[in-house]
Design a protein around this motif. Structure first.
Motif, PDB file in Angstrom:
ATOM      1  N   ASP A   4       0.817  -1.212   0.000  1.00  0.00           N
ATOM      2  CA  ASP A   4       0.000   0.000   0.000  1.00  0.00           C
ATOM      3  C   ASP A   4       0.852   1.264   0.000  1.00  0.00           C
ATOM      4  OD1 ASP A   4      -2.281  -1.515  -0.011  1.00  0.00           O
ATOM      5  OD2 ASP A   4      -2.649  -1.335   2.145  1.00  0.00           O
ATOM      6  N   ASP A   5       2.013   1.193   0.653  1.00  0.00           N
ATOM      7  CA  ASP A   5       2.898   2.368   0.661  1.00  0.00           C
ATOM      8  C   ASP A   5       3.339   2.723  -0.752  1.00  0.00           C
ATOM      9  OD1 ASP A   5       2.705   2.578   3.378  1.00  0.00           O
ATOM     10  OD2 ASP A   5       4.631   1.630   3.808  1.00  0.00           O
ATOM     11  N   GLY A   6       3.605   1.699  -1.549  1.00  0.00           N
ATOM     12  CA  GLY A   6       3.984   1.951  -2.933  1.00  0.00           C
ATOM     13  C   GLY A   6       2.852   2.551  -3.727  1.00  0.00           C
ATOM     14  N   VAL A   7       1.655   1.991  -3.564  1.00  0.00           N
ATOM     15  CA  VAL A   7       0.478   2.512  -4.275  1.00  0.00           C
ATOM     16  C   VAL A   7       0.236   3.969  -3.901  1.00  0.00           C
ATOM     17  CG1 VAL A   7      -2.003   2.285  -4.593  1.00  0.00           C
ATOM     18  CG2 VAL A   7      -0.572   0.234  -4.476  1.00  0.00           C
ATOM     19  N   ASN A   8       0.268   4.267  -2.598  1.00  0.00           N
ATOM     20  CA  ASN A   8      -0.020   5.626  -2.125  1.00  0.00           C
ATOM     21  C   ASN A   8       1.030   6.633  -2.576  1.00  0.00           C
ATOM     22  OD1 ASN A   8      -2.350   4.799  -0.802  1.00  0.00           O
ATOM     23  ND2 ASN A   8      -1.276   4.386   1.119  1.00  0.00           N
ATOM     24  N   SER A   9       2.259   6.175  -2.764  1.00  0.00           N
ATOM     25  CA  SER A   9       3.320   7.102  -3.185  1.00  0.00           C
ATOM     26  C   SER A   9       3.089   7.620  -4.595  1.00  0.00           C
ATOM     27  CB  SER A   9       4.686   6.411  -3.108  1.00  0.00           C
ATOM     28  OG  SER A   9       4.806   5.388  -4.099  1.00  0.00           O
ATOM     29  N   GLY A  10       2.316   6.902  -5.390  1.00  0.00           N
ATOM     30  CA  GLY A  10       2.120   7.300  -6.776  1.00  0.00           C
ATOM     31  C   GLY A  10       1.313   8.567  -6.955  1.00  0.00           C
ATOM     32  N   VAL A  11       0.407   8.840  -6.008  1.00  0.00           N
ATOM     33  CA  VAL A  11      -0.491   9.998  -6.166  1.00  0.00           C
ATOM     34  C   VAL A  11       0.289  11.311  -6.241  1.00  0.00           C
ATOM     35  CG1 VAL A  11      -2.378  11.316  -5.152  1.00  0.00           C
ATOM     36  CG2 VAL A  11      -2.424   8.798  -5.102  1.00  0.00           C
ATOM     37  N   PRO A  12       1.163  11.636  -5.266  1.00  0.00           N
ATOM     38  CA  PRO A  12       1.896  12.911  -5.362  1.00  0.00           C
ATOM     39  C   PRO A  12       2.850  12.979  -6.543  1.00  0.00           C
ATOM     40  CG  PRO A  12       2.656  11.615  -3.472  1.00  0.00           C
ATOM     41  CD  PRO A  12       1.422  10.957  -3.980  1.00  0.00           C
ATOM     42  N   TRP A  13       3.399  11.828  -6.956  1.00  0.00           N
ATOM     43  CA  TRP A  13       4.323  11.885  -8.083  1.00  0.00           C
ATOM     44  C   TRP A  13       3.597  12.111  -9.406  1.00  0.00           C
ATOM     45  CZ3 TRP A  13       9.098  13.023  -7.468  1.00  0.00           C
ATOM     46  CH2 TRP A  13       9.737  12.716  -6.271  1.00  0.00           C
ATOM     47  N   ARG A  14       2.405  11.578  -9.542  1.00  0.00           N
ATOM     48  CA  ARG A  14       1.641  11.843 -10.767  1.00  0.00           C
ATOM     49  C   ARG A  14       1.183  13.307 -10.806  1.00  0.00           C
ATOM     50  NH1 ARG A  14      -0.298   6.457  -9.434  1.00  0.00           N
ATOM     51  NH2 ARG A  14       0.747   4.988 -10.831  1.00  0.00           N
ATOM     52  N   LYS A  15       0.849  13.856  -9.642  1.00  0.00           N
ATOM     53  CA  LYS A  15       0.528  15.291  -9.585  1.00  0.00           C
ATOM     54  C   LYS A  15       1.758  16.118  -9.930  1.00  0.00           C
ATOM     55  CE  LYS A  15      -3.208  15.166  -6.153  1.00  0.00           C
ATOM     56  NZ  LYS A  15      -3.629  15.571  -4.784  1.00  0.00           N
ATOM     57  N   ALA A  16       2.909  15.646  -9.466  1.00  0.00           N
ATOM     58  CA  ALA A  16       4.154  16.347  -9.769  1.00  0.00           C
ATOM     59  C   ALA A  16       4.412  16.392 -11.268  1.00  0.00           C
ATOM     60  CB  ALA A  16       5.323  15.658  -9.057  1.00  0.00           C
ATOM     61  N   LEU A  17       4.177  15.277 -11.947  1.00  0.00           N
ATOM     62  CA  LEU A  17       4.381  15.243 -13.394  1.00  0.00           C
ATOM     63  C   LEU A  17       3.404  16.160 -14.118  1.00  0.00           C
ATOM     64  CD1 LEU A  17       5.060  11.430 -13.909  1.00  0.00           C
ATOM     65  CD2 LEU A  17       6.692  13.290 -14.245  1.00  0.00           C
ATOM     66  N   ARG A  18       2.175  16.236 -13.630  1.00  0.00           N
ATOM     67  CA  ARG A  18       1.215  17.155 -14.253  1.00  0.00           C
ATOM     68  C   ARG A  18       1.686  18.598 -14.120  1.00  0.00           C
ATOM     69  NH1 ARG A  18      -3.824  14.046 -11.433  1.00  0.00           N
ATOM     70  NH2 ARG A  18      -3.968  12.322 -12.931  1.00  0.00           N
ATOM     71  N   ALA A  19       2.208  18.932 -12.938  1.00  0.00           N
ATOM     72  CA  ALA A  19       2.719  20.293 -12.747  1.00  0.00           C
ATOM     73  C   ALA A  19       3.915  20.554 -13.647  1.00  0.00           C
ATOM     74  CB  ALA A  19       3.098  20.495 -11.282  1.00  0.00           C
ATOM     75  N   ALA A  20       4.794  19.555 -13.797  1.00  0.00           N
ATOM     76  CA  ALA A  20       5.950  19.713 -14.681  1.00  0.00           C
ATOM     77  C   ALA A  20       5.504  19.930 -16.122  1.00  0.00           C
ATOM     78  CB  ALA A  20       6.849  18.483 -14.581  1.00  0.00           C
ATOM     79  N   LEU A  21       4.478  19.215 -16.540  1.00  0.00           N
ATOM     80  CA  LEU A  21       3.937  19.384 -17.885  1.00  0.00           C
ATOM     81  C   LEU A  21       3.374  20.783 -18.067  1.00  0.00           C
ATOM     82  CD1 LEU A  21       3.174  18.170 -20.632  1.00  0.00           C
ATOM     83  CD2 LEU A  21       1.074  17.315 -19.587  1.00  0.00           C
ATOM     84  N   ASP A  22       2.667  21.279 -17.056  1.00  0.00           N
ATOM     85  CA  ASP A  22       2.133  22.639 -17.113  1.00  0.00           C
ATOM     86  C   ASP A  22       3.242  23.679 -17.217  1.00  0.00           C
ATOM     87  OD1 ASP A  22      -0.524  21.942 -17.078  1.00  0.00           O
ATOM     88  OD2 ASP A  22      -0.753  22.123 -14.914  1.00  0.00           O
ATOM     89  N   TYR A  23       4.395  23.369 -16.631  1.00  0.00           N
ATOM     90  CA  TYR A  23       5.530  24.272 -16.731  1.00  0.00           C
ATOM     91  C   TYR A  23       6.188  24.220 -18.105  1.00  0.00           C
ATOM     92  CZ  TYR A  23       6.210  26.408 -12.177  1.00  0.00           C
ATOM     93  OH  TYR A  23       6.084  27.196 -11.067  1.00  0.00           O
ATOM     94  N   GLY A  24       5.782  23.262 -18.924  1.00  0.00           N
ATOM     95  CA  GLY A  24       6.366  23.149 -20.252  1.00  0.00           C
ATOM     96  C   GLY A  24       7.603  22.288 -20.313  1.00  0.00           C
ATOM     97  N   MET A  25       7.841  21.481 -19.278  1.00  0.00           N
ATOM     98  CA  MET A  25       9.009  20.606 -19.277  1.00  0.00           C
ATOM     99  C   MET A  25       8.790  19.400 -20.175  1.00  0.00           C
ATOM    100  SD  MET A  25      10.195  20.431 -15.303  1.00  0.00           S
ATOM    101  CE  MET A  25      10.502  21.926 -14.348  1.00  0.00           C
ATOM    102  N   THR A  26       9.859  18.935 -20.793  1.00  0.00           N
ATOM    103  CA  THR A  26       9.825  17.653 -21.476  1.00  0.00           C
ATOM    104  C   THR A  26       9.834  16.554 -20.410  1.00  0.00           C
ATOM    105  OG1 THR A  26      12.225  17.364 -21.583  1.00  0.00           O
ATOM    106  CG2 THR A  26      11.173  18.633 -23.365  1.00  0.00           C
ATOM    107  N   PRO A  27       9.465  15.327 -20.754  1.00  0.00           N
ATOM    108  CA  PRO A  27       9.538  14.250 -19.770  1.00  0.00           C
ATOM    109  C   PRO A  27      10.918  14.090 -19.143  1.00  0.00           C
ATOM    110  CG  PRO A  27       8.205  13.553 -21.618  1.00  0.00           C
ATOM    111  CD  PRO A  27       8.806  14.868 -22.009  1.00  0.00           C
ATOM    112  N   LEU A  28      11.968  14.148 -19.942  1.00  0.00           N
ATOM    113  CA  LEU A  28      13.311  13.973 -19.387  1.00  0.00           C
ATOM    114  C   LEU A  28      13.705  15.138 -18.494  1.00  0.00           C
ATOM    115  CD1 LEU A  28      15.269  12.404 -22.387  1.00  0.00           C
ATOM    116  CD2 LEU A  28      14.512  11.274 -20.286  1.00  0.00           C
TER     117      LEU A  28
END
Length: 252
Positions: A189-213
């Motif tokens: 469950d700790d692994g599953v729960n850790s995914g939520v903030p990281w997926r939000k983080a990627l959305r914010a990075a995308l909004d900033y215009g960052m490439t995936p790398l």
């Protein structure tokens, strides 16, 4: 030469350790600095922003040379010294001796660009999870909400840890616009729960215009959080031949 096994991926681009460096000089002008950590697996090219176009061209070439060195299994310092005094063409700059040392990467950044403030880096430090990851008005908001979550290309990834436990893997495609987070099955469950903030983080990075790398590399150095875990600054970027191969690692 080195007795290390050949590897894939890139050196980390951040470090809290002292760094050794050489100025990259083109046409008599310093356009950037090639640096390597003294104690961990970090090395990169630092642009001199006053020489915008020249430094950008040099950055692309020298970072490719670092990737080549990484693939040969060289340590960061071996990679740095591989090119010193090599008599390369001046087209993308040459490394000018003597080798120098800075006590921190921030010290070298100040040498390269006095008074410059990296807006993204400043906000990342102000928030343990990085302000670019959540609750910050986006710089660019014309893209889809998420990076694509599948790819047929090789992927680069870093483990996300809490203490000695690997919670999951943040990954980005090496060839297209895909990026996401895979939790580690053994983390439960700790692994599953850790995914939520990281997926939000990627959305914010995308909004900033960052490439995936770019998003992947900006995440390195994120301090540990009780839920999300963290990514130490000395974490190397690994590469898997496919997303399926990384899933196999996550499910082991």
């Amino acid at each position: 030469m080195t007795d290390r096994e050949p590897t894939t991926g890139s050196y980390a681009r951040r470090t809290s350790e002292p760094v050794r460096y050489y100025p990259i000089v083109q046409g008599g002008e310093t356009v950037g600095y090639l640096w390597a950590s003294v104690d961990d697996d970090a090395a990169s090219c630092l642009r001199r922003l006053a020489k915008k176009e020249e430094s950008l061209r040099a950055y692309r070439v020298w970072n490719e040379r670092l990737k080549e060195s990484k693939s040969l299994g060289l340590t960061p310092l071996q990679a740095l010294r591989r090119w010193a005094g090599a008599g390369e063409s001046d087209e993308h700059g040459v490394l000018v001796a003597p080798e120098r040392q800075a006590s921190t990467l921030s010290e070298l950044q100040e040498i390269a660009n006095p008074g410059h403030v990296d807006r993204v880096e400043e906000k990342r430090r102000a928030n343990p999870l990085g302000s670019w990851r959540r609750e910050v008005p986006p710089v660019v908001s014309y893209r889809p909400r998420d990076y694509p979550k599948t790819t047929e290309a090789p992927v680069r990834y870093v483990p996300v840890t809490r203490g000695t436990t690997v919670l999951g893997y943040l990954w980005a495609s090496a060839a297209d616009d895909a990026a996401s987070y895979l939790y580690r099955q053994a983390a439960g469950d700790d692994g599953v729960n850790s995914g939520v903030p990281w997926r939000k983080a990627l959305r914010a990075a995308l909004d900033y215009g960052m490439t995936p790398l770019q998003a992947l590399h900006h995440a390195i150095g994120t301090p540990e959080d009780d839920r999300a875990g963290g990514i130490p600054a000395d974490t190397p970027v690994n590469e898997a031949p496919s997303l399926a191969a990384l899933r196999s690692i996550a499910q082991a």
